[in-house]
Design a protein around this motif. Sequence first.
Motif, short mmCIF file in Angstrom:
data_model
loop_
_atom_site.label_atom_id
_atom_site.label_comp_id
_atom_site.label_asym_id
_atom_site.label_seq_id
_atom_site.Cartn_x
_atom_site.Cartn_y
_atom_site.Cartn_z
N ALA A 130 0.72 -1.19 -0.02
CA ALA A 130 0.06 0.03 0.22
C ALA A 130 1.03 1.20 0.05
O ALA A 130 0.60 2.19 -0.75
N ARG A 131 2.00 1.15 0.84
CA ARG A 131 2.91 2.55 0.85
C ARG A 131 3.60 2.57 -0.45
O ARG A 131 3.73 3.88 -0.94
N GLU A 132 3.66 1.70 -1.18
CA GLU A 132 4.41 1.63 -2.49
C GLU A 132 3.61 2.43 -3.34
O GLU A 132 3.94 2.91 -4.21
N ARG A 133 2.36 2.04 -3.31
CA ARG A 133 1.10 2.66 -4.39
C ARG A 133 0.89 4.17 -3.80
O ARG A 133 0.03 4.52 -4.46
N GLY A 134 1.34 4.62 -2.56
CA GLY A 134 1.00 5.63 -2.26
C GLY A 134 -0.11 6.08 -1.25
O GLY A 134 -0.45 6.91 -1.02
N ILE A 135 -0.50 4.89 -0.77
CA ILE A 135 -1.72 4.79 0.25
C ILE A 135 -1.04 4.46 1.39
O ILE A 135 -0.44 3.75 1.86
N GLU A 136 -1.60 5.48 2.46
CA GLU A 136 -0.80 5.78 3.88
C GLU A 136 -1.91 5.15 4.66
O GLU A 136 -3.08 5.79 4.89
N PRO A 137 -1.94 4.26 5.47
CA PRO A 137 -3.15 3.65 6.28
C PRO A 137 -3.12 4.46 7.62
O PRO A 137 -2.03 4.85 8.08
N THR A 138 -4.18 4.60 8.16
CA THR A 138 -4.29 5.18 9.57
C THR A 138 -3.66 4.18 10.65
O THR A 138 -3.03 4.72 11.24
N HIS A 139 -4.06 3.14 10.33
CA HIS A 139 -3.72 2.17 11.31
C HIS A 139 -3.13 0.78 10.71
O HIS A 139 -3.50 0.46 9.64
N THR A 140 -2.22 0.27 11.25
CA THR A 140 -1.91 -1.25 10.66
C THR A 140 -2.14 -2.21 11.80
O THR A 140 -2.00 -1.94 13.08
N ALA A 141 -1.99 -3.47 11.30
CA ALA A 141 -2.21 -4.72 12.38
C ALA A 141 -1.52 -5.93 11.65
O ALA A 141 -1.66 -5.84 10.40
N VAL A 142 -1.08 -6.87 12.61
CA VAL A 142 -0.45 -7.96 11.96
C VAL A 142 -1.70 -9.16 11.92
O VAL A 142 -2.40 -9.44 12.90
N MET A 143 -1.41 -9.71 10.82
CA MET A 143 -2.37 -10.95 10.31
C MET A 143 -1.76 -12.09 11.10
O MET A 143 -0.66 -12.38 10.60
N PRO A 144 -2.58 -12.75 12.03
CA PRO A 144 -1.90 -13.68 12.70
C PRO A 144 -1.64 -15.11 11.73
O PRO A 144 -2.36 -15.13 10.78
N SER A 145 -0.74 -15.80 12.17
CA SER A 145 -0.25 -16.97 11.25
C SER A 145 -1.19 -18.21 11.78
O SER A 145 -0.96 -19.18 11.15
N HIS A 146 -1.83 -18.26 12.93
CA HIS A 146 -2.68 -19.13 13.27
C HIS A 146 -3.96 -18.67 13.63
O HIS A 146 -4.33 -17.69 14.20
N VAL A 147 -5.06 -19.70 13.42
CA VAL A 147 -6.65 -19.11 13.42
C VAL A 147 -6.80 -18.93 15.13
O VAL A 147 -7.74 -18.20 15.16
N ASP A 148 -5.93 -19.67 15.86
CA ASP A 148 -6.35 -19.29 17.27
C ASP A 148 -6.11 -17.88 17.82
O ASP A 148 -6.97 -17.36 18.61
N ALA A 149 -5.44 -17.25 17.15
CA ALA A 149 -5.05 -15.92 17.33
C ALA A 149 -5.91 -14.81 16.81
O ALA A 149 -6.09 -13.75 16.91
N LEU A 150 -6.94 -15.35 15.74
CA LEU A 150 -7.88 -14.42 15.04
C LEU A 150 -8.81 -13.69 16.07
O LEU A 150 -9.17 -12.53 15.75
N PRO A 151 -9.42 -14.40 17.08
CA PRO A 151 -10.34 -13.64 17.81
C PRO A 151 -9.67 -12.40 18.52
O PRO A 151 -10.44 -11.29 18.67
N ALA A 152 -8.29 -12.64 18.93
CA ALA A 152 -7.58 -11.37 19.46
C ALA A 152 -7.60 -10.38 18.54
O ALA A 152 -7.54 -9.18 18.97
N LEU A 153 -7.37 -10.42 17.37
CA LEU A 153 -7.22 -9.51 16.25
C LEU A 153 -8.52 -8.89 15.94
O LEU A 153 -8.55 -7.51 15.98
N ALA A 154 -9.71 -9.73 15.99
CA ALA A 154 -10.87 -8.90 15.99
C ALA A 154 -11.11 -8.37 17.17
O ALA A 154 -11.73 -7.09 17.05
N THR A 155 -10.88 -8.64 18.34
CA THR A 155 -11.01 -7.52 19.48
C THR A 155 -10.37 -6.39 19.35
O THR A 155 -10.96 -5.28 19.64
N SER A 156 -9.31 -6.35 19.06
CA SER A 156 -8.17 -5.20 18.91
C SER A 156 -8.68 -4.07 18.03
O SER A 156 -8.88 -3.15 17.84
N LEU A 157 -9.43 -4.75 16.67
CA LEU A 157 -9.88 -4.12 15.80
C LEU A 157 -11.33 -3.49 16.20
O LEU A 157 -11.54 -2.19 15.93
#
Length: 293
Positions: A130-157
């Motif tokens: 996105a930054r290479e395309r000139g798109i600057e995000p307001t916030h960023t987050a890491v996509m987990p590599s395991h499904v068990d961590a997806l609920p924690a990601l959803a909570t933070s979002l």
Amino acid sequence: MSRARPSRRGRRTVADRHAEIQARIANVTQLQAVVTAMRGIAAARAQHGRSLLSAIDAYGRLVGGAIGRAAVGATADETPAASAPPRTALVAFCAEEGFAGAFSEHILDAVAAAAPEALIIVGTRGAAIARERGIEPTHTAVMPSHVDALPALATSLVDMVYEMLAEGEVSRLEVVFGRQVSDSAVAAERISVLPLDTARFRPQKRTEPPLTTLPPAVLVERLAAEYVFAALCATAMHAYVAENDARLRAMAAARNNIEQRLTDLSMTEKALRQEEITSEIIELCAGAEAARS
């Protein structure tokens, strides 16, 4: 008539080329093992995530049904009106790692078409593209590599989005994610999550309002937060499966190319080996003729 005797320099050249080809074959074979391992990991992750999608979707429908029943007792005065014009926060689920083909590019194309006021990009690789395309995000987050961590990601979002809603920065939430549409294609899908349209959750048959200890409007508001969490969990899981499916296809294509490359190198090695053997035979024959003369 005496045969031409190959020079030692020529023999060394053939031997060096043969050794070089053997080294390249060894390197490509190691690369093949790495690609095979990555393909297996991507396949296992995609299969695991796909097996959980039905449960996550059922959870979202359950929360939606509860919202519909609770909204029966909410009056028009208790339901806050949507402000205009809306300011949109967009959550884009991109790739966390590389070797996923054009997965992130398809998602970012949909982001560019949406033109949101606030952009949250999930996925380290997608944020870099996105930054290479000139798109600057307001916030960023890491996509987990395991499904068990997806609920924690959803909570933070959810926390991130509701903080922006409370501060008046945005009034609308949309999500862009990848969804597998066929065995060989992933499409970018864009859905609206907030403001919540309670009318689409209302039961078709007329029912009595449920007995609750909270005012209906407050209950709907809290269930709406739960629904946002469920929606982000579902879209994150779809994105997780789509990213690994894209990586699986990329690794399958890479493996085919590696196998073709190994075939070509093997044929070249056999030709060089034959040339080396022929040179040795010619040299032995020339030496025998010289000894007899």
